[in-house]
Design a protein around this motif. Structure first.
Motif, PDB file in Angstrom:
ATOM      1  N   THR A 191       0.809  -1.222   0.000  1.00  0.00           N
ATOM      2  CA  THR A 191       0.000   0.000   0.000  1.00  0.00           C
ATOM      3  C   THR A 191       0.842   1.271   0.000  1.00  0.00           C
ATOM      4  OG1 THR A 191      -1.843  -1.099   1.125  1.00  0.00           O
ATOM      5  CG2 THR A 191      -1.763   1.312   1.249  1.00  0.00           C
ATOM      6  N   THR A 192       1.847   1.325   0.849  1.00  0.00           N
ATOM      7  CA  THR A 192       2.569   2.585   1.056  1.00  0.00           C
ATOM      8  C   THR A 192       3.915   2.638   0.331  1.00  0.00           C
ATOM      9  OG1 THR A 192       3.430   1.690   3.154  1.00  0.00           O
ATOM     10  CG2 THR A 192       1.450   3.064   3.265  1.00  0.00           C
ATOM     11  N   CYS A 193       4.107   1.793  -0.687  1.00  0.00           N
ATOM     12  CA  CYS A 193       5.393   1.765  -1.400  1.00  0.00           C
ATOM     13  C   CYS A 193       5.708   3.093  -2.097  1.00  0.00           C
ATOM     14  CB  CYS A 193       5.409   0.639  -2.422  1.00  0.00           C
ATOM     15  SG  CYS A 193       5.825  -0.962  -1.736  1.00  0.00           S
ATOM     16  N   LEU A 194       4.723   3.667  -2.778  1.00  0.00           N
ATOM     17  CA  LEU A 194       4.984   4.913  -3.494  1.00  0.00           C
ATOM     18  C   LEU A 194       5.247   6.056  -2.524  1.00  0.00           C
ATOM     19  CD1 LEU A 194       2.429   4.792  -6.458  1.00  0.00           C
ATOM     20  CD2 LEU A 194       4.902   4.445  -6.544  1.00  0.00           C
ATOM     21  N   TRP A 195       4.574   6.048  -1.403  1.00  0.00           N
ATOM     22  CA  TRP A 195       4.829   7.048  -0.369  1.00  0.00           C
ATOM     23  C   TRP A 195       6.258   6.922   0.135  1.00  0.00           C
ATOM     24  CZ3 TRP A 195       2.683   6.800   5.280  1.00  0.00           C
ATOM     25  CH2 TRP A 195       2.927   8.030   5.926  1.00  0.00           C
ATOM     26  N   ASN A 196       6.687   5.695   0.371  1.00  0.00           N
ATOM     27  CA  ASN A 196       8.067   5.462   0.795  1.00  0.00           C
ATOM     28  C   ASN A 196       9.047   5.924  -0.271  1.00  0.00           C
ATOM     29  OD1 ASN A 196      10.563   3.420   0.657  1.00  0.00           O
ATOM     30  ND2 ASN A 196       9.942   3.590   2.793  1.00  0.00           N
ATOM     31  N   ASN A 197       8.714   5.630  -1.523  1.00  0.00           N
ATOM     32  CA  ASN A 197       9.585   6.026  -2.634  1.00  0.00           C
ATOM     33  C   ASN A 197       9.757   7.542  -2.687  1.00  0.00           C
ATOM     34  OD1 ASN A 197       9.356   6.807  -5.905  1.00  0.00           O
ATOM     35  ND2 ASN A 197      10.922   5.312  -5.378  1.00  0.00           N
ATOM     36  N   LYS A 209       3.798   1.255  11.710  1.00  0.00           N
ATOM     37  CA  LYS A 209       3.709   2.597  11.130  1.00  0.00           C
ATOM     38  C   LYS A 209       4.981   2.945  10.365  1.00  0.00           C
ATOM     39  CE  LYS A 209       0.281   4.710  14.167  1.00  0.00           C
ATOM     40  NZ  LYS A 209      -0.050   5.897  14.994  1.00  0.00           N
ATOM     41  N   VAL A 210       5.401   1.996   9.546  1.00  0.00           N
ATOM     42  CA  VAL A 210       6.571   2.156   8.684  1.00  0.00           C
ATOM     43  C   VAL A 210       6.094   2.048   7.241  1.00  0.00           C
ATOM     44  CG1 VAL A 210       8.747   1.103   7.945  1.00  0.00           C
ATOM     45  CG2 VAL A 210       8.184   1.225  10.386  1.00  0.00           C
ATOM     46  N   SER A 211       6.432   3.004   6.409  1.00  0.00           N
ATOM     47  CA  SER A 211       6.038   2.911   5.003  1.00  0.00           C
ATOM     48  C   SER A 211       6.773   1.755   4.342  1.00  0.00           C
ATOM     49  CB  SER A 211       6.311   4.232   4.271  1.00  0.00           C
ATOM     50  OG  SER A 211       7.670   4.594   4.346  1.00  0.00           O
ATOM     51  N   HIS A 212       6.076   1.100   3.434  1.00  0.00           N
ATOM     52  CA  HIS A 212       6.565  -0.144   2.812  1.00  0.00           C
ATOM     53  C   HIS A 212       7.767   0.134   1.912  1.00  0.00           C
ATOM     54  CE1 HIS A 212       6.587  -3.976   0.821  1.00  0.00           C
ATOM     55  NE2 HIS A 212       5.452  -4.365   1.354  1.00  0.00           N
ATOM     56  N   PRO A 213       8.921  -0.523   2.160  1.00  0.00           N
ATOM     57  CA  PRO A 213      10.141  -0.208   1.407  1.00  0.00           C
ATOM     58  C   PRO A 213      10.254  -0.878   0.043  1.00  0.00           C
ATOM     59  CG  PRO A 213      10.617  -1.852   3.063  1.00  0.00           C
ATOM     60  CD  PRO A 213       9.175  -1.473   3.250  1.00  0.00           C
ATOM     61  N   GLY A 214       9.275  -1.695  -0.341  1.00  0.00           N
ATOM     62  CA  GLY A 214       9.363  -2.336  -1.654  1.00  0.00           C
ATOM     63  C   GLY A 214       9.507  -3.831  -1.551  1.00  0.00           C
ATOM     64  N   GLU A 215       9.757  -4.484  -2.690  1.00  0.00           N
ATOM     65  CA  GLU A 215       9.649  -5.939  -2.742  1.00  0.00           C
ATOM     66  C   GLU A 215      10.949  -6.685  -2.427  1.00  0.00           C
ATOM     67  OE1 GLU A 215      10.401  -6.190  -7.586  1.00  0.00           O
ATOM     68  OE2 GLU A 215       8.444  -6.645  -6.755  1.00  0.00           O
ATOM     69  N   LYS A 216      12.057  -6.004  -2.313  1.00  0.00           N
ATOM     70  CA  LYS A 216      13.339  -6.690  -2.168  1.00  0.00           C
ATOM     71  C   LYS A 216      13.775  -6.770  -0.710  1.00  0.00           C
ATOM     72  CE  LYS A 216      14.873  -5.208  -6.752  1.00  0.00           C
ATOM     73  NZ  LYS A 216      15.828  -4.380  -7.523  1.00  0.00           N
ATOM     74  N   ARG A 217      14.407  -7.897  -0.354  1.00  0.00           N
ATOM     75  CA  ARG A 217      14.987  -8.113   0.977  1.00  0.00           C
ATOM     76  C   ARG A 217      13.978  -7.833   2.093  1.00  0.00           C
ATOM     77  NH1 ARG A 217      19.032  -4.804  -1.662  1.00  0.00           N
ATOM     78  NH2 ARG A 217      20.863  -6.011  -2.298  1.00  0.00           N
ATOM     79  N   LEU A 218      12.755  -8.301   1.922  1.00  0.00           N
ATOM     80  CA  LEU A 218      11.692  -7.916   2.849  1.00  0.00           C
ATOM     81  C   LEU A 218      11.895  -8.466   4.257  1.00  0.00           C
ATOM     82  CD1 LEU A 218       8.372  -7.911   0.793  1.00  0.00           C
ATOM     83  CD2 LEU A 218       9.501  -6.018   1.919  1.00  0.00           C
ATOM     84  N   ILE A 219      12.408  -9.664   4.366  1.00  0.00           N
ATOM     85  CA  ILE A 219      12.631 -10.211   5.703  1.00  0.00           C
ATOM     86  C   ILE A 219      13.633  -9.357   6.455  1.00  0.00           C
ATOM     87  CG2 ILE A 219      13.524 -12.185   7.007  1.00  0.00           C
ATOM     88  CD1 ILE A 219      12.410 -14.001   4.810  1.00  0.00           C
TER      89      ILE A 219
END
Length: 261
Positions: A114-120, A204-214
């Motif tokens: 959800t919040t990937c673009l916000w994080n970007n 409450k952390v914006s989503h950093p994207g699809e890589k290295r998620l763990i």
């Protein structure tokens, strides 16, 4: 290609009349890049740059070019003469503002990420900003994570994990019974997209994207489900057998414990 040449490329792109701003994102900004890392470049425009103009610029710096791809956003996917890949994403700056507003101001949740673009937006490095519009957007959306957004992400994505008729756990169970490995892989991927979206929202952390998620969860999140790494390891090792169903139940149970806190 050295740093000066890359900067020359950015400078040439900035000369196009349609360009409002250019930003660098991804691992090249975070400092977590390696030899395989590409350049993620975001070009914010008021209108489209003609395809021919982009090709003329990129041909000076790139040995391979795919111009005007539309797989996700409008992109030129290229390989620099140094054999480093570069993805140039073109965004209408007004449309981008509306998209971020839907997430951060209207608190609309997606099915994962959800919040990937916000994080970007928040984490990008501004390389060029003709009239300061991109920096203005960064200031506009540099706000505390909204409680309503947190609630909406958790509510929407939690229902998809289990408990409703189309939930991912039931789809995975049926796919395992059919021994449909493609379907299993697809549904587990969607399950994890919602799972990680919930974890980032809880913190409450914006989503950093699809890589290295763990590792991103470990680095960025104070609250993680019990047996977080172990559960995921078990899931990947047993994804195509019936133990997968039991592991998914355990993952959801542990997630619910931190949702209820």
């Amino acid at each position: 290609m050295n740093k000066v040449n890359v900067e020359d490329l950015f400078r040439d792109i900035s000369k196009c009349n349609q360009v409002e701003a250019i930003a660098l994102g991804g691992s090249r900004v975070s400092g977590k890049y390696d030899d395989k890392s590409d350049y993620d470049v975001y070009v914010y425009v008021k209108e489209n740059i003609p395809k021919g103009s982009r090709m003329n610029i990129l041909s000076k710096y790139c040995c391979k070019m795919e111009i005007e791809n539309h797989y996700w956003e409008v992109e030129d996917n290229c390989t620099l003469n140094s054999n480093t890949d570069i993805d140039i994403i073109y965004r209408n700056i007004e449309d981008f503002d509306l998209t971020i507003g839907n997430i951060v101001q209207k608190n609309i949740a997606n099915n994962g990420y959800t919040t990937c673009l916000w994080n970007n937006l928040n984490t990008c490095k501004v390389l060029y900003d003709k009239d300061g519009k991109l920096e203005k957007l960064k200031r506009k959306y540099n706000i505390i994570y909204p409680d309503k957004l947190r609630h909406n992400i958790i509510s929407k994505n939690r229902k998809l994990l289990n408990g409703v008729l189309p939930s991912y756990d039931m789809q995975i169970k049926k796919a395992i019974e059919r021994n449909d490995k493609v379907s299993i892989n697809h549904r587990v991927t969607e399950f994890l997209a919602s799972y990680f979206d919930i974890i980032f929202a809880i913190n409450k952390v914006s989503h950093p994207g699809e890589k290295r998620l763990i590792q991103q969860c470990i680095d960025l999140c104070e609250i993680l489900p019990m047996d977080f790494e172990e559960n995921l390891k078990d899931l990947f090792e047993n994804m195509f057998n019936e133990d997968c169903n039991i592991i998914i139940e355990e993952i959801v149970k542990n997630l619910d414990k931190i949702i209820e806190q």
